[in-house]
Design a protein around this motif. Structure first.
Motif, short mmCIF file in Angstrom:
data_model
loop_
_atom_site.label_atom_id
_atom_site.label_comp_id
_atom_site.label_asym_id
_atom_site.label_seq_id
_atom_site.Cartn_x
_atom_site.Cartn_y
_atom_site.Cartn_z
N PRO A 57 0.80 -1.23 0.00
CA PRO A 57 0.00 0.00 0.00
C PRO A 57 0.83 1.28 0.00
CG PRO A 57 -0.17 -1.11 2.11
CD PRO A 57 0.57 -2.03 1.21
N LYS A 58 1.96 1.29 0.67
CA LYS A 58 2.76 2.52 0.73
C LYS A 58 3.35 2.85 -0.63
CE LYS A 58 6.49 4.72 3.26
NZ LYS A 58 7.48 4.57 4.32
N GLU A 59 3.96 1.86 -1.28
CA GLU A 59 4.58 2.08 -2.58
C GLU A 59 3.53 2.43 -3.63
OE1 GLU A 59 5.22 -0.52 -0.66
OE2 GLU A 59 7.36 -0.41 -0.20
N SER A 60 2.40 1.74 -3.59
CA SER A 60 1.36 2.03 -4.59
C SER A 60 0.72 3.40 -4.35
CB SER A 60 0.29 0.93 -4.58
OG SER A 60 -0.40 0.92 -3.35
N GLY A 61 0.61 3.81 -3.09
CA GLY A 61 0.09 5.15 -2.81
C GLY A 61 0.99 6.24 -3.36
N ILE A 62 2.30 6.05 -3.21
CA ILE A 62 3.25 7.01 -3.78
C ILE A 62 3.16 7.01 -5.30
CG2 ILE A 62 5.72 7.50 -4.04
CD1 ILE A 62 6.04 6.43 -1.15
N MET A 63 3.05 5.82 -5.90
CA MET A 63 2.93 5.73 -7.35
C MET A 63 1.65 6.38 -7.85
SD MET A 63 4.43 1.86 -7.93
CE MET A 63 3.48 1.58 -9.37
N MET A 64 0.56 6.25 -7.10
CA MET A 64 -0.70 6.88 -7.50
C MET A 64 -0.59 8.39 -7.50
SD MET A 64 -3.50 4.64 -5.43
CE MET A 64 -3.35 2.88 -5.35
N ILE A 65 0.05 8.94 -6.49
CA ILE A 65 0.19 10.39 -6.42
C ILE A 65 1.13 10.90 -7.52
CG2 ILE A 65 1.06 12.27 -4.97
CD1 ILE A 65 -0.14 10.74 -2.59
#
Length: 105
Positions: A57-65
């Motif tokens: 979730p942390k890596e994907s959240g950064i990628m989404m932003i």
């Protein structure tokens, strides 16, 4: 797949549709072909981050932003709905990772 993953997938698909529309407009306007190609990359990044949102979730959240900001700057009008959805899902994903880290420690 949770809410943030579904939002990111929807945003990625909408971003890809907007990028394809930009590609069609690049036939008329030659200067936006490169921006359309970049927005395709950001749309694909949104889809990938949506797929991996439940595992990382942390890596994907950064990628989404990153995809939201990059997509907005490359094709502002065509990526605006996707950017809003990606920022919302990125924040949800980052909050979820923050909660998981405090629980696991």
């Amino acid at each position: 797949m949770k809410v943030e993953g579904i939002l990111a997938l929807i945003a990625g698909i909408l971003g890809l549709i907007g990028s394809v529309l930009m590609m069609f407009l690049s036939v008329v306007m030659d200067n936006i072909a490169g921006k359309a190609a970049l927005s395709l990359i950001f749309g694909a990044l949104a889809i990938v981050s949506g797929i991996m949102s439940s595992k990382k979730p942390k890596e994907s959240g950064i990628m989404m932003i990153i995809a939201a900001i990059g997509g907005f700057f490359t094709s502002s009008v065509f990526f605006i709905v996707s950017s809003i959805l990606l920022i919302i899902s990125g924040i949800i994903s980052l909050r979820k990772s923050k909660n998981n880290e405090t629980v696991n420690v």
